[in-house]
Design an enzyme around this catalytic site. Structure first.
Site, PDB file in Angstrom:
ATOM      1  N   THR A  71       0.864  -1.185   0.000  1.00  0.00           N
ATOM      2  CA  THR A  71       0.000   0.000   0.000  1.00  0.00           C
ATOM      3  C   THR A  71       0.898   1.231   0.000  1.00  0.00           C
ATOM      4  O   THR A  71       1.646   1.461   0.956  1.00  0.00           O
ATOM      5  CB  THR A  71      -0.910   0.017   1.248  1.00  0.00           C
ATOM      6  OG1 THR A  71      -1.622  -1.215   1.308  1.00  0.00           O
ATOM      7  CG2 THR A  71      -1.884   1.177   1.188  1.00  0.00           C
ATOM      8  N   LYS A  81      -7.585   1.570  -2.604  1.00  0.00           N
ATOM      9  CA  LYS A  81      -7.076   1.057  -1.320  1.00  0.00           C
ATOM     10  C   LYS A  81      -7.179   2.126  -0.231  1.00  0.00           C
ATOM     11  O   LYS A  81      -7.462   1.839   0.935  1.00  0.00           O
ATOM     12  CB  LYS A  81      -5.628   0.589  -1.500  1.00  0.00           C
ATOM     13  CG  LYS A  81      -4.931   0.121  -0.231  1.00  0.00           C
ATOM     14  CD  LYS A  81      -5.463  -1.189   0.330  1.00  0.00           C
ATOM     15  CE  LYS A  81      -4.773  -1.497   1.661  1.00  0.00           C
ATOM     16  NZ  LYS A  81      -5.089  -2.780   2.222  1.00  0.00           N
ATOM     17  N   LYS A 111       0.500   4.858   8.331  1.00  0.00           N
ATOM     18  CA  LYS A 111       1.061   5.262   7.026  1.00  0.00           C
ATOM     19  C   LYS A 111      -0.046   5.384   5.980  1.00  0.00           C
ATOM     20  O   LYS A 111      -0.113   6.357   5.227  1.00  0.00           O
ATOM     21  CB  LYS A 111       2.125   4.210   6.620  1.00  0.00           C
ATOM     22  CG  LYS A 111       2.678   4.249   5.231  1.00  0.00           C
ATOM     23  CD  LYS A 111       2.152   3.180   4.279  1.00  0.00           C
ATOM     24  CE  LYS A 111       2.172   1.763   4.741  1.00  0.00           C
ATOM     25  NZ  LYS A 111       1.578   0.805   3.811  1.00  0.00           N
TER      26      LYS A 111
END
Ligand code: NAP
Length: 285
Positions: A93, A168, A236
């Site tokens: 990701t 995502k 993150k």
């Protein structure tokens, strides 16, 4: 298609096992050689000494590493070994822009790229039932399908390179809200002195049921926070989502709250625990 895997973490190691079961895996590389050697001993698959030599042996290189900078590093290291017509599929990701930049660089050497971030947790990676959000050319996706079908159950094409990562980010915003709701509700349940297993069982089967409650509900109530999905990695992801939201002039107040809660937990030394460690902040002390 001979497939090499870079990054044998919670997700990558289990994806590699499923690629091996499908007869597609040609080799692996991991930064810590200990993990790569253990994988080689377990499967008989070669652990390559560097990314470039693994790339040389592969038609498809699947990457699954932590962050943008890590991805840039492994792709740069693999590049000298990649041959024209090879394909890089990234399941990490990262920012959509990172995916787009890497795709542009690789295209100069006639190497194709797909961003293919995944959802379904470590359990989904083990079972080979991941949901895969793909950005890139549809013809390139067709070439990658046998490998993606070995690791996932649902493979959905969302648009050009970067679209998988944008999707995502949506997933991660939603996962943040679910974490906030489940940890808060379970802290309430614990204070209300309800039987834990019965509570998780009955709520999981109803309209408020969800993957996170089902897989992390009991363990968090019992004070276990083994990853799973590391809290610092979700932090993150939420920073990525927050930056996207700012550029689109969209407000993400829940994501902001979660970033602050995760910050607090990371400062207290819990960044490597599962995201369900948010329960530490919610439960009655
Ligand atoms: P993880 O268990 O922490 O593993 C991270 C992997 O990346 C390890 O193999 C690590 O190598 C490697 N790595 C990190 N920095 C590197 C660098 N600079 N150079 C080379 N290798 C490097 O993480 P994970 O849970 O597998 O997650 C991997 C990616 O998938 C992340 O982007 C995460 O956000 C995403 N993801 C995770 C989940 C989940 O539930 N866990 C679900 C969906 C997506 P070492 O072994 O040497 O540290």
């Amino acid at each position: 298609m001979k497939t090499g895997v870079i990054g044998l973490g919670a997700m990558g190691a289990n994806m590699a096992r499923n690629l091996h079961r499908a007869g597609l895996l040609v080799g692996v590389w991991n930064r810590s050689t200990r993990k790569a050697d253990a994988f080689a001993n377990e499967t008989g698959i070669k652990a390559y000494p560097d990314c470039a030599s693994l790339a040389r042996a592969s038609d498809l290189l699947l990457t699954c590493v932590s962050r943008d900078a890590d991805l840039r590093e492994v792709v740069a290291a693999a590049s000298p070994g990649l041959h024209a017509g090879a394909l890089v599929v990234d399941c990490s990701t990262v920012r959509a822009e990172t995916a787009q930049r890497i795709a542009t660089q690789l295209a100069q050497d006639e190497i194709d790229f797909l961003d293919a971030p995944v959802s379904g947790g470590k359990e989904g990676a083990i079972a080979g039932t991941l949901s895969i959000m793909v950005g890139g050319d549809s013809e390139v996706l067709n070439r990658a399908r046998p490998a993606l079908e070995a690791i996932g159950q649902r493979i959905v094409h969302l648009g050009p390179v970067g679209a998988g990562q944008r999707c995502k980010a949506v997933n991660q915003i939603m996962a943040a809200g679910i974490n906030a709701a489940v940890t808060e509700a379970l802290a309430f349940a614990q204070a209300a002195d309800l039987p834990e297993a019965a509570l998780v069982e009955v709520i999981s089967a109803g309209a408020a049921g969800n993957w996170f409650l089902q897989h992390r509900g009991l363990s968090m109530l019992q004070g276990h926070f083994e990853p799973g999905f590391k809290l610092e990695l979700h932090h993150k992801d939420l920073e990525i989502a927050q930056a996207m939201a700012k550029s689109m002039d969209v407000a993400l107040p829940l994501t902001q709250m979660m970033l602050e809660d995760y910050d607090q937990l990371m400062q207290a030394g819990y960044g490597s625990e599962d995201i369900s460690a948010l329960f530490r902040l919610k439960r009655r002390t």
